[in-house]
Design an enzyme around this catalytic site. Structure first.
Site, PDB file in Angstrom:
ATOM      1  N   HIS A 290      29.719  81.755  54.130  1.00 28.56           N
ATOM      2  CA  HIS A 290      30.747  81.649  55.164  1.00 28.56           C
ATOM      3  C   HIS A 290      30.056  81.540  56.513  1.00 28.56           C
ATOM      4  CE1 HIS A 290      34.390  82.294  57.429  1.00 28.56           C
ATOM      5  NE2 HIS A 290      35.056  82.126  56.306  1.00 28.56           N
ATOM      6  N   ASP A 344      37.502  82.770  48.575  1.00 29.49           N
ATOM      7  CA  ASP A 344      37.867  81.908  47.449  1.00 29.49           C
ATOM      8  C   ASP A 344      37.281  82.369  46.117  1.00 29.49           C
ATOM      9  OD1 ASP A 344      39.475  80.087  48.801  1.00 29.49           O
ATOM     10  OD2 ASP A 344      37.738  79.014  49.580  1.00 29.49           O
TER      11      ASP A 344
HETATM   12  N1  ACO Z   1      25.537  78.257  47.821  1.00 32.33           N
HETATM   13  C1  ACO Z   1      24.209  78.063  48.023  1.00 32.33           C
HETATM   14  N2  ACO Z   1      23.655  77.948  49.242  1.00 32.33           N
HETATM   15  C2  ACO Z   1      24.484  78.006  50.298  1.00 32.33           C
HETATM   16  C3  ACO Z   1      25.865  78.234  50.150  1.00 32.33           C
HETATM   17  C4  ACO Z   1      26.377  78.352  48.852  1.00 32.33           C
HETATM   18  N3  ACO Z   1      27.674  78.523  48.637  1.00 32.33           N
HETATM   19  N4  ACO Z   1      26.426  78.243  51.361  1.00 32.33           N
HETATM   20  C5  ACO Z   1      25.438  78.057  52.238  1.00 32.33           C
HETATM   21  N5  ACO Z   1      24.264  77.918  51.594  1.00 32.33           N
HETATM   22  C6  ACO Z   1      22.947  77.691  52.201  1.00 32.33           C
HETATM   23  C7  ACO Z   1      22.766  76.203  52.509  1.00 32.33           C
HETATM   24  O1  ACO Z   1      22.201  75.488  51.435  1.00 32.33           O
HETATM   25  C8  ACO Z   1      21.848  76.282  53.713  1.00 32.33           C
HETATM   26  O2  ACO Z   1      20.547  76.566  53.258  1.00 32.33           O
HETATM   27  P1  ACO Z   1      19.257  75.946  53.987  1.00 32.33           P
HETATM   28  O3  ACO Z   1      19.304  76.489  55.389  1.00 32.33           O
HETATM   29  O4  ACO Z   1      18.122  76.462  53.204  1.00 32.33           O
HETATM   30  O5  ACO Z   1      19.423  74.465  53.940  1.00 32.33           O
HETATM   31  C9  ACO Z   1      22.332  77.518  54.460  1.00 32.33           C
HETATM   32  O6  ACO Z   1      22.899  78.366  53.456  1.00 32.33           O
HETATM   33  C10 ACO Z   1      23.380  77.220  55.521  1.00 32.33           C
HETATM   34  O7  ACO Z   1      24.427  76.468  54.876  1.00 32.33           O
HETATM   35  P2  ACO Z   1      25.461  75.594  55.676  1.00 32.33           P
HETATM   36  O8  ACO Z   1      26.171  74.704  54.706  1.00 32.33           O
HETATM   37  O9  ACO Z   1      24.778  74.946  56.838  1.00 32.33           O
HETATM   38  O10 ACO Z   1      26.427  76.719  56.213  1.00 32.33           O
HETATM   39  P3  ACO Z   1      27.786  76.453  56.942  1.00 32.33           P
HETATM   40  O11 ACO Z   1      28.029  77.627  57.800  1.00 32.33           O
HETATM   41  O12 ACO Z   1      27.788  75.122  57.574  1.00 32.33           O
HETATM   42  O13 ACO Z   1      28.831  76.367  55.745  1.00 32.33           O
HETATM   43  C11 ACO Z   1      30.311  76.939  54.026  1.00 32.33           C
HETATM   44  C12 ACO Z   1      29.687  77.375  55.361  1.00 32.33           C
HETATM   45  C13 ACO Z   1      30.884  75.522  54.188  1.00 32.33           C
HETATM   46  C14 ACO Z   1      31.439  77.869  53.670  1.00 32.33           C
HETATM   47  C15 ACO Z   1      29.232  76.962  52.943  1.00 32.33           C
HETATM   48  O14 ACO Z   1      28.758  78.272  52.773  1.00 32.33           O
HETATM   49  C16 ACO Z   1      29.715  76.377  51.621  1.00 32.33           C
HETATM   50  O15 ACO Z   1      29.697  75.145  51.453  1.00 32.33           O
HETATM   51  N6  ACO Z   1      30.178  77.242  50.647  1.00 32.33           N
HETATM   52  C17 ACO Z   1      30.679  76.771  49.381  1.00 32.33           C
HETATM   53  C18 ACO Z   1      32.102  76.260  49.521  1.00 32.33           C
HETATM   54  C19 ACO Z   1      33.091  77.394  49.748  1.00 32.33           C
HETATM   55  O16 ACO Z   1      33.081  78.407  49.061  1.00 32.33           O
HETATM   56  N7  ACO Z   1      33.969  77.180  50.720  1.00 32.33           N
HETATM   57  C20 ACO Z   1      35.017  78.141  51.070  1.00 32.33           C
HETATM   58  C21 ACO Z   1      34.690  78.812  52.363  1.00 32.33           C
HETATM   59  S1  ACO Z   1      35.929  80.000  52.781  1.00 32.33           S
HETATM   60  C22 ACO Z   1      37.203  79.057  53.324  1.00 32.33           C
HETATM   61  O17 ACO Z   1      37.038  78.005  53.892  1.00 32.33           O
HETATM   62  C23 ACO Z   1      38.498  79.527  53.094  1.00 32.33           C
END
Ligand code: ACO
Length: 413
Positions: A290, A344
């Site tokens: 998140h 979620d």
């Molecule tokens: N699984 C594995 N690695 C992850 C995850 C995950 N779920 N989420 C973030 N990371 C890692 C990324 O790979 C990245 O790693 P790196 O720096 O080594 O490249 C780092 O953490 C940062 O990730 P970002 O995608 O840049 O984080 P951001 O803040 O932009 O995204 C998000 C947040 C979109 C929620 C992300 O965590 C994600 O895609 N999660 C999975 C989808 C999900 O569950 N969405 C629901 C969110 S809650 C809601 O919207 C109601």
């Protein structure tokens, strides 16, 4: 003053100011410093609706802890709190509940329109279209009339669940069930989709789920709602744009993908190999991570408790064991990066136990979040300035026109 003049003046001021700021930024700071992908950490509004402490895992609506609200409040009471700013008195709550109940029915024209939707379409697309269609039926755009604001709030809170339930039955080839006036909000929704009156515990737990999903500050769909609201369009367009934004798998759509992922993992002994492979391939683990929380999402903690209450009452679900095993295994692999279960991760398991089809999980998220979107719509109108950020241009310049017959395959000269 005519609304159009206000809009024109605001637009002109916004454009002038953006152009001045852009010029100043270009001369004062290197582009790389000014640009924050995903607007991470950039305040885009001031708001008194919801506060998140992502380090401590705290979430409040109008100053009240979400855990307290989930334990004691109802969804409609929480919606009232979010939209109007304070908890209602006894009489205010009864009046709000009655008004919402009166607005539950949806015009037969909208139901007929929904009958033309493809049966294999996604219910979020059906919801976005039907929410937008409300603007055709209630088109008077009187944003300076308090009665119009109240009516729009009632209609959207009341009709969105009815439209979600209508599409659920229509796509099965049935006629939608009419809302039941003797049932409270959440029990009525469960009745409309399952065609039977729900157990009171199931209805109460579903209502708590709606409370947990009702608001979450400037997430993508709420930002979308505020941008749309800032153009002074109607509230139905505001909600329709937010529904479209919520549908994506990085936002509300993740709750469906969590169950698909758990099914794909299959058994507990496959959890660690799955995680290691996914992390090595830089795949996201659905329901984890998140932008705001660096600890476990407080809503996930409460949802896990609600899931356990359901399993204790209606029987266990082995998919829950798999989910817990995944959370445990992910803690050592992703925890050090601040990646923990989000809202979620456990919500799908609750909805699955309630007998709700998987592709309704995100529309249910929308039913709840409409309260937050409307609170932000009202707040945006209270101090409106059209959203018009700037950009850092990275494209070509000074190109000369090439006649069509002189262009090569890449389109150039
Ligand atoms: N699984 C594995 N690695 C992850 C995850 C995950 N779920 N989420 C973030 N990371 C890692 C990324 O790979 C990245 O790693 P790196 O720096 O080594 O490249 C780092 O953490 C940062 O990730 P970002 O995608 O840049 O984080 P951001 O803040 O932009 O995204 C998000 C947040 C979109 C929620 C992300 O965590 C994600 O895609 N999660 C999975 C989808 C999900 O569950 N969405 C629901 C969110 S809650 C809601 O919207 C109601």
């Amino acid at each position: 003053m005519a609304l159009a003049m206000v809009v024109d003046a605001a637009q002109t001021a916004a454009d002038t100011s953006a152009a001045e700021k852009s010029a100043a930024e270009k001369s004062a700071a290197p582009a790389a410093q000014a640009f924050r992908p995903g607007l991470e950490g950039v305040p885009a509004t001031q708001s008194s609706i919801c506060d998140i402490d992502g380090q401590k895992g705290l979430l409040t609506y109008r100053g009240y802890g979400v855990d307290e609200l989930a334990a004691n409040s109802s969804f409609l009471e929480t919606a009232y709190l979010l939209i109007w700013g304070d908890l209602p008195s006894f009489d205010q709550l009864r009046a709000f509940e009655n008004d919402v109940q009166m607005h539950r029915r949806v015009s037969f024209r909208i139901r007929d329109m929904m009958k033309c939707f493809p049966a294999d379409g996604h219910p979020m697309d059906a919801l976005q279209s039907s929410a937008a269609s409300l603007g055709l039926f209630y088109s008077r755009r009187a944003l300076d009339d308090p009665d119009y604001i109240v009516d729009a709030v009632m209609r959207l809170i009341a009709k969105i669940p009815t439209m979600v339930a209508a599409y659920q039955l229509i796509r099965k080839g049935q006629d939608p069930i009419q809302p039941r006036d003797d049932l409270p909000y959440s029990a009525n929704f469960l009745y409309m989709i399952t065609e039977r009156e729900p157990d009171p515990l199931a209805a109460r737990i579903f209502d708590a789920c709606l409370i947990l999903h009702a608001e979450h500050s400037l997430n993508a769909s709420t930002f979308s709602a505020r941008v749309t609201a800032s153009t002074l369009t109607d509230p139905y367009a505001v909600v329709a744009s937010a529904v479209g934004t919520l549908a994506g798998p990085l936002h509300g759509g993740a709750n469906e993908d969590v169950l698909a992922m758990l099914e794909q993992i299959g058994t507990e002994d496959q959890v660690e190999p799955y995680l290691d492979r996914a992390i090595a391939e830089k795949q996201k683990i659905m329901g984890f991570g998140h932008r705001e929380y660096k600890v476990k999402d407080p809503r996930a903690v409460i949802l896990q408790d609600l899931a356990e209450q359901l399993f204790n009452r209606f029987g266990h679900d082995s998919m829950y064991d798999l989910a817990r095993r995944l959370e445990e295994a992910a803690a050592t692999r992703l925890g050090p990066k601040g990646i923990y279960p989000n809202v979620d991760f456990y919500s799908g398991l609750v909805y699955r136990k309630l007998g709700i089809p998987r592709d309704l999980f995100t529309p249910i998220f929308a039913i709840a979040r409409v309260a937050g979107w409307l609170a932000h719509w009202k707040e945006q109108l209270g101090a409106n300035r059209i959203y018009r950020p700037t950009q850092i241009y990275t494209g070509s310049s000074g190109r000369s026109w090439v006649p069509l017959d002189a262009r090569n395959a890449a389109g150039g000269g």
